[in-house]
Design a protein around this motif. Structure first.
Motif, mmCIF file in Angstrom:
data_model
loop_
_atom_site.group_PDB
_atom_site.id
_atom_site.type_symbol
_atom_site.label_atom_id
_atom_site.label_comp_id
_atom_site.label_asym_id
_atom_site.label_seq_id
_atom_site.Cartn_x
_atom_site.Cartn_y
_atom_site.Cartn_z
ATOM 1 N N UNK A 137 16.462 27.290 14.296
ATOM 2 C CA UNK A 137 16.837 28.327 15.258
ATOM 3 C C UNK A 137 18.005 29.200 14.793
ATOM 4 N N UNK A 138 18.800 28.739 13.873
ATOM 5 C CA UNK A 138 19.905 29.538 13.356
ATOM 6 C C UNK A 138 19.572 30.294 12.086
ATOM 7 N N UNK A 139 18.305 30.242 11.666
ATOM 8 C CA UNK A 139 17.871 30.945 10.460
ATOM 9 C C UNK A 139 16.880 32.031 10.854
ATOM 10 N N UNK A 140 17.214 33.258 10.516
ATOM 11 C CA UNK A 140 16.360 34.380 10.875
ATOM 12 C C UNK A 140 15.431 34.773 9.732
ATOM 13 N N UNK A 141 14.178 35.030 10.095
ATOM 14 C CA UNK A 141 13.197 35.550 9.150
ATOM 15 C C UNK A 141 12.578 36.779 9.795
ATOM 16 N N UNK A 142 12.584 37.860 9.073
ATOM 17 C CA UNK A 142 12.050 39.097 9.639
ATOM 18 C C UNK A 142 10.636 39.389 9.169
ATOM 19 N N UNK A 143 10.053 38.487 8.361
ATOM 20 C CA UNK A 143 8.742 38.778 7.771
ATOM 21 C C UNK A 143 7.613 37.877 8.254
ATOM 22 N N UNK A 144 7.862 36.570 8.388
ATOM 23 C CA UNK A 144 6.746 35.633 8.481
ATOM 24 C C UNK A 144 6.317 35.229 9.870
ATOM 25 N N UNK A 145 7.161 35.332 10.854
ATOM 26 C CA UNK A 145 6.796 34.838 12.170
ATOM 27 C C UNK A 145 6.951 33.335 12.299
ATOM 28 N N UNK A 146 7.486 32.662 11.316
ATOM 29 C CA UNK A 146 7.871 31.251 11.331
ATOM 30 C C UNK A 146 6.734 30.248 11.260
ATOM 31 N N UNK A 147 5.525 30.584 11.658
ATOM 32 C CA UNK A 147 4.456 29.576 11.717
ATOM 33 C C UNK A 147 4.207 28.944 10.351
ATOM 34 N N UNK A 170 2.802 26.812 -1.271
ATOM 35 C CA UNK A 170 1.411 26.541 -0.915
ATOM 36 C C UNK A 170 1.032 27.106 0.449
ATOM 37 N N UNK A 171 1.922 27.009 1.408
ATOM 38 C CA UNK A 171 1.636 27.472 2.771
ATOM 39 C C UNK A 171 1.995 28.939 2.991
ATOM 40 N N UNK A 172 2.376 29.622 1.929
ATOM 41 C CA UNK A 172 2.754 31.034 2.004
ATOM 42 C C UNK A 172 3.810 31.257 3.081
ATOM 43 N N UNK A 173 4.854 30.437 2.997
ATOM 44 C CA UNK A 173 5.908 30.453 4.006
ATOM 45 C C UNK A 173 7.016 31.437 3.668
ATOM 46 N N UNK A 174 6.728 32.369 2.810
ATOM 47 C CA UNK A 174 7.720 33.390 2.501
ATOM 48 C C UNK A 174 7.000 34.687 2.187
ATOM 49 N N UNK A 175 7.675 35.753 2.464
ATOM 50 C CA UNK A 175 7.149 37.053 2.078
ATOM 51 C C UNK A 175 8.175 37.734 1.193
ATOM 52 N N UNK A 176 9.235 38.251 1.771
ATOM 53 C CA UNK A 176 10.245 38.878 0.915
ATOM 54 C C UNK A 176 11.096 37.815 0.226
ATOM 55 N N UNK A 177 11.214 36.618 0.843
ATOM 56 C CA UNK A 177 11.950 35.514 0.238
ATOM 57 C C UNK A 177 13.443 35.507 0.500
ATOM 58 N N UNK A 178 13.953 36.507 1.191
ATOM 59 C CA UNK A 178 15.397 36.593 1.379
ATOM 60 C C UNK A 178 15.951 35.427 2.196
ATOM 61 N N UNK A 179 15.246 35.028 3.229
ATOM 62 C CA UNK A 179 15.720 33.941 4.091
ATOM 63 C C UNK A 179 15.401 32.565 3.524
ATOM 64 N N UNK A 180 14.527 32.513 2.537
ATOM 65 C CA UNK A 180 13.981 31.247 2.060
ATOM 66 C C UNK A 180 15.032 30.232 1.614
#
Length: 171
Positions: free
Chosen positions: A134-144, A97-107
């Motif tokens: 802090x130990x999970x990297x996401x290269x797409x979303x910017x975390x917000x 719902x919050x579009x908290x993923x883009x590529x989904x790899x880190x999800x």
């Protein structure tokens, strides 16, 4: 059975398993290749990115760093274990719902880290969420959006818990 293999008994997502694994086989490889649970992703394979995060007896661990034999006798929960009875977990719904993923790899790793956080703290603030992630990297979303999704899931889980608790009525 070959002498180079070690028996491992564990429960994964509530299902008991008995496997024979090589001593140096990682939990990640066992989950993905032997049990065909491919939701847990292989990212950096050095424990830095968090894509392979699973829960071992309720505590988040990097499946790429843990040997399968170290999980012997323990309960493992993967991202596949979040959904129940054909329904997504509130965390999964909120991420969507919050579009908290883009590529989904880190999800998957984000979801498992967030699940552990919400088990420990059902009402975390933004800083607590960011610290947990802090130990999970996401290269797409910017975390917000990820933070917003976890806050939404926390709110919904609290509401579900309140609805399930019988209210006391005064006479």
């Amino acid at each position: 059975m070959d002498d180079d293999f070690i028996p491992v008994r564990l429960s994964v997502n509530g299902v008991p398993h008995r496997l024979f694994v090589e001593p140096r086989r990682t939990l990640l490889d066992m989950l993905r290749e032997d049990l065909e649970l491919t939701g847990t992703n292989a990212g950096c394979e050095h424990g830095s990115c968090g894509a392979c995060t699973v829960l071992l007896d309720g505590q988040s661990v990097r499946a790429c760093l843990l040997l399968a034999v170290q999980a012997n006798g323990h309960e493992v929960m993967t991202v596949e274990g979040l959904a129940r009875h054909g329904r997504m977990h509130p965390l999964q719904e909120a991420f969507w719902e919050k579009q908290a993923l883009q590529c989904g790899f880190c999800t998957p790793g984000m979801l498992m880290t967030a699940y552990e956080l919400l088990q420990q703290n059902p009402d975390p603030g933004e800083e607590e969420i960011r610290s947990a992630l802090s130990g999970n990297l996401c290269r797409c979303t910017g975390y917000q959006h990820i933070v917003e999704a976890i806050r939404l899931a926390a709110q919904r889980l609290r509401e579900e818990a309140e609805a399930a608790t019988p209210s006391e009525t005064t006479a």
